[in-house]
Write an enzyme that holds these catalytic residues in place. Structure first.
Site, PDB file in Angstrom:
ATOM      1  N   GLU A  47     -65.064  17.080  30.333  1.00  0.00           N
ATOM      2  CA  GLU A  47     -66.198  17.652  30.208  1.00  0.00           C
ATOM      3  C   GLU A  47     -66.835  18.743  31.147  1.00  0.00           C
ATOM      4  O   GLU A  47     -66.273  18.348  32.366  1.00  0.00           O
ATOM      5  CB  GLU A  47     -67.391  16.870  29.999  1.00  0.00           C
ATOM      6  CG  GLU A  47     -68.805  17.299  29.838  1.00  0.00           C
ATOM      7  CD  GLU A  47     -69.793  16.228  30.067  1.00  0.00           C
ATOM      8  OE1 GLU A  47     -70.967  16.386  29.466  1.00  0.00           O
ATOM      9  OE2 GLU A  47     -69.583  15.395  30.413  1.00  0.00           O
ATOM     10  N   LYS A 124     -71.667  19.648  22.147  1.00  0.00           N
ATOM     11  CA  LYS A 124     -72.352  18.304  22.654  1.00  0.00           C
ATOM     12  C   LYS A 124     -73.539  18.097  21.711  1.00  0.00           C
ATOM     13  O   LYS A 124     -74.432  18.836  21.848  1.00  0.00           O
ATOM     14  CB  LYS A 124     -72.329  17.972  23.817  1.00  0.00           C
ATOM     15  CG  LYS A 124     -72.618  16.550  24.272  1.00  0.00           C
ATOM     16  CD  LYS A 124     -72.604  16.302  25.741  1.00  0.00           C
ATOM     17  CE  LYS A 124     -73.101  15.174  26.153  1.00  0.00           C
ATOM     18  NZ  LYS A 124     -72.894  15.164  27.709  1.00  0.00           N
ATOM     19  N   CYS A 169     -68.733  13.218  26.332  1.00  0.00           N
ATOM     20  CA  CYS A 169     -69.368  12.142  27.248  1.00  0.00           C
ATOM     21  C   CYS A 169     -70.287  11.429  26.460  1.00  0.00           C
ATOM     22  O   CYS A 169     -69.839  10.384  25.868  1.00  0.00           O
ATOM     23  CB  CYS A 169     -70.146  12.954  28.299  1.00  0.00           C
ATOM     24  SG  CYS A 169     -70.773  12.220  29.506  1.00  0.00           S
TER      25      CYS A 169
END
Length: 311
Positions: A47, A124, A169
């Site tokens: 990320e 995300k 994440c």
């Protein structure tokens, strides 16, 4: 006939605030060369691979943070990475901060095919942290200030010989992330992460606990959806702030096939036979036979906790 995808999980050590994109890309290219030499044909980076983890820094003027974002991809700084991937015939995935032509901001990852063309994009969904400066925290985690929640869902692509999806994440902690891709038959989930080694709101939750929860989430997601998961860290101490390592590859039975034991630049290369996902998908996690969607309504009807149904 087996379908082997040899994945290279390319961990990056710390990227300091003053380090420029070109120097990071040089490091990424070195990892790609190593991965290729060791037989890898699909390299996965973390990320926000091009910069320090900037959401730890508070900008009163939100626009000041735009210097961390990429307005195009590839761009002048990342073109050498794409050129190297094309020359080696290496597929890749990496994360970056995306600034769209409309001025929107996302925490993004992409899939790049063996010809160096972008084949897939993910933004995300599960943004952690907070919007405003919080002096009760040991450090800031301002993803909700700098990013919008992703608007693309969790697609799965026919990519590099298999069905591949992406997450980023905090997404890895949410079972819905894996299940949406599992319902598309995903065979490999790739995800990058930048995880602080201490919980900013709970100081006694340190590195050991953070790594435990990391492994638990990834292994459960892999097992419950019979898929490989490749989780790649940015690790080490960035400008005084420590990030966990924990780069690993998990098989469809939830077993860890390999894990890096350090916090600097390094490559974990694992040959993954995507046909190994079939048994779980055809037996205990044969969704078509076993799922009972008539009982799952609360999952989409509620965001927060409500009254028990038994009352």
């Amino acid at each position: 006939m087996s379908r082997v995808l040899t994945v290279a999980a390319a961990q990056l050590g710390p990227i300091q605030k003053a380090e420029d994109r070109q120097s990071v890309v040089t490091r990424m290219i070195a990892l790609m060369d190593e991965a290729h030499a060791r037989g890898g044909n699909f390299i996965v980076y973390p990320e926000l691979a091009l910069t320090t983890f900037f959401p730890r820094w508070y900008h009163e003027d939100r626009a000041e943070a735009d210097s961390w974002f990429e307005a195009s991809m590839p761009n002048a700084a990342t073109a050498p990475l794409f050129d190297k991937a094309r020359a080696l015939g290496m597929a890749m995935s990496f994360g970056y901060a995306e600034l769209t032509p409309e001025g929107r901001h996302f925490n993004t990852s992409i899939l790049v095919d063996h010809a160096g063309k972008i084949a897939g994009k993910y933004r995300k969904v599960h943004l952690p942290g907070h919007v405003d400066y919080d002096d009760t925290r040991s450090h800031q985690h301002l993803e909700k200030r700098y990013f919008e929640p992703g608007d693309l869902g969790w697609p799965v692509w026919n990519f590099a010989g298999g069905l591949v999806g992406m997450a980023i994440c905090n997404d890895r902690r949410w079972p819905e992330t894996y299940r949406v891709m599992g319902l598309q038959g995903v065979e490999m989930v790739v995800l990058g992460f930048n995880t602080p080694s201490v919980n900013s709101q709970r100081s006694d939750e340190g590195l050991a606990d953070r790594l435990f929860h990391h492994r638990l989430s990834v292994q459960a997601g892999a097992y419950q959806n019979s898929t490989f998961v490749v989780a790649v860290a940015k690790a080490g101490t960035e400008d005084g702030h420590h990030l966990t390592g924990g780069t690993l590859v998990v098989d469809p039975n939830g077993k860890i096939l390999g894990e890096l034991d350090h916090e600097h630049d390094g490559v974990l290369v694992v040959a993954c036979d995507l046909d190994d996902t079939r048994f779980g998908k055809e037996t205990i996690f044969d969704f078509a036979r076993h799922r009972r969607v008539e009982h799952y309504g609360l999952i989409i009807e509620r965001t927060g906790v409500g009254a028990p149904l038994g009352e």
